[in-house]
Every structure is written in structure tokens, then in C-alpha cells.
Design an enzyme around this catalytic site. Sequence first.
Site, mmCIF file in Angstrom:
data_model
loop_
_atom_site.group_PDB
_atom_site.id
_atom_site.type_symbol
_atom_site.label_atom_id
_atom_site.label_comp_id
_atom_site.label_asym_id
_atom_site.label_seq_id
_atom_site.Cartn_x
_atom_site.Cartn_y
_atom_site.Cartn_z
ATOM 1 N N GLY A 218 0.810 -1.212 0.000
ATOM 2 C CA GLY A 218 0.000 0.000 0.000
ATOM 3 C C GLY A 218 0.845 1.264 0.000
ATOM 4 N N SER A 219 0.323 2.316 0.639
ATOM 5 C CA SER A 219 0.936 3.642 0.557
ATOM 6 C C SER A 219 2.308 3.718 1.206
ATOM 7 C CB SER A 219 0.006 4.677 1.194
ATOM 8 O OG SER A 219 0.501 5.980 1.022
ATOM 9 N N VAL A 220 2.572 2.838 2.177
ATOM 10 C CA VAL A 220 3.865 2.918 2.860
ATOM 11 C C VAL A 220 5.020 2.631 1.907
ATOM 12 C CG1 VAL A 220 2.904 2.296 5.103
ATOM 13 C CG2 VAL A 220 3.726 0.508 3.599
#
Length: 322
Positions: A218-220
Site C-alpha cells: 500500500g501507501s507505505v
Amino acid sequence: MNAPIRRLGVLIAALFVGLLVATTSIQVVQAPSLRALSFNRRTLLDNYSRDRGAILIAGKPVARSVKTDDDLGYLRTYPQAALYSHVTGYYSFTYGAGGGIEGSSDALLAGTADELFYQRISDLLTGTASRGATLELTINPKAQQAASDALGNQRGAVVALDPRTGAILAMVSHPQYDPNQLSGHDLDAVEAAMKRLTADKTTPLVNRAIGGNLYPPGSVFKIVTAAAALSTGAVTEQTMIPAPASMDLPESSAPLPNYDLRACGPNNETTLRHALVSGSRCQRTRRQRCSSIPRCFTCRSSTSGRTTTAAFPGFWVVHHAT
């Protein structure tokens, strides 16, 4: 000497040679594999006769062995069982060392690792009872508790790392389990507990942080891709990159929209810095497609610089046989 006696002597000598070869093969060549067999109770009994090393967090044991009066000698206990269940794993007479540090560092905790050879020689010469190594982990108790509280009753995992060293500060997986149920000396109760845990559809024995059906990053992951792009020198913080409201994905007919269905900048562009802060899906996808990042996927030891394939890199920092 007549022929029959001579033949009998040769036969007896051959039998002795065969016995010597077989004994040498079992005791020297096959010994490591026989010792490693999970159903070899002799190895487990030998291990239970020694004080297995403790696992410490912030100087306090989260796994330790307590002396008992029964045949096994020591009982493995977990004072904060559920909170650290996937960190410690379990140590069972029936099922051996499973998961976590108990599994990945079994030889150190049991005192049989090559690193403890000289310690064992010293114990033999001084008549000191042999003990396993104590492992002190890098886990931060407050971070571990905060991560567990944040997950609550949800299924999932949380991992927190020290970006300076890569040390693991928290590793939580939900649902959790009680390793004490698997380490007891009531073998019928242990077997029943294992059946319940393995039959549970929520798979509590699986450490979702590193195993099972792993979650997409995801965004990490934008931090990894952005750092890789910056390290090549091909871009800077102010480099303009595409940031449309949606983006066509390769090998797919489905577009990937931004979370608010809007572009993140005029003319469908924005700076790399703003893209990293805003976390736009389109920006992240474009970085992941365009950044040169293969070297980012090799984990290296923060102390030796050597590539490591350890099950829990950066997890424990010191071991000592005390």
C-alpha cells in the site's frame, strides 16, 4: 589353520568391520539429521534437562524456563503470552520449537549452537550445568502494546522499525494465541489446544506480519520507491511528475483512480515532494513503474554490512549464556 576356521575368522572380522562402519555412520554421519527429527524424543528430553535460555524485552523475560519436579525438568512459560505470541513462538515437548524466536533461534536458546561451543567446553571443565543463551530483543514494550491496542479485534499485522538501524521495535499479529497452552506438560491438553488452534479459521498461529497471505504494502511503499528514485540522481524533490485523477495500468483495462477522483496538481502534474506527502495512488503507481529500484530489495545487516537471510533480521541484539 584349516580352511573352515580361516573362513569363519574372515567372516567374524567382516562382521566387526560392518559393525564399526554402521556405528560410525550413525554416531558421526547421521547424527545431525537424526538429532533434528521432530519425533526424536531423546533430543527433546536432553533439551528439557537443560535450562533453556530466556527471551528478554527491555530486560524482562517474555519467555523463560521454570524448574519443575516432573520428568521433563523444566516448564517453558510466557508471562505476557498473547501480546508477544508471534514474537516468541512456542516451545512444546510434543511439537518442538515453533514460530518466532523459539523456532528461528532454537539452537542458541537450547545451548547447542556452534557459537556456544567454547561456553560448553568451559561448563564441562568447571562442572557447571549447561544452559542456553539468553536473547534480548529490540522490541519496545510501549510500541508493542500500542500496536496491539490499535489493531483491537481486527485481523491484521503491525510492524514498526527503527529507520536508522532496521531494528524491529514492534511486531504484532492478530488474532493472537497463548503459547502457554502448547508448552505445558499435560500432553493431552497440549494436543487438544493445537487441534483447536489449527482448526480455527482465523489462523491465530500465523504471523501475518511475515507469513501467511501477506498484505500488499500500500501507501507505505511510496517511501521505498521515492528513496530509490532520489538515490539514482535522476529526480529531485522538485521534479514534476504526472499526477492525473486516474491512470491506465499496464496489462489491464481497469484504470486506477485517485482516492478523491481529482488530479493532485495543475495540468495533471505535481512535484515529487508533494506526491510523497499527499500519497496519491497515481503518483505512487507512476513512481513504482518508473523508478530504478532493484537494489532496494536486498536486506543488509546494520552491523556487518553482509547480506542476511535470517528469519528475523535485526530482531535480537545480544545473546549470553547466563
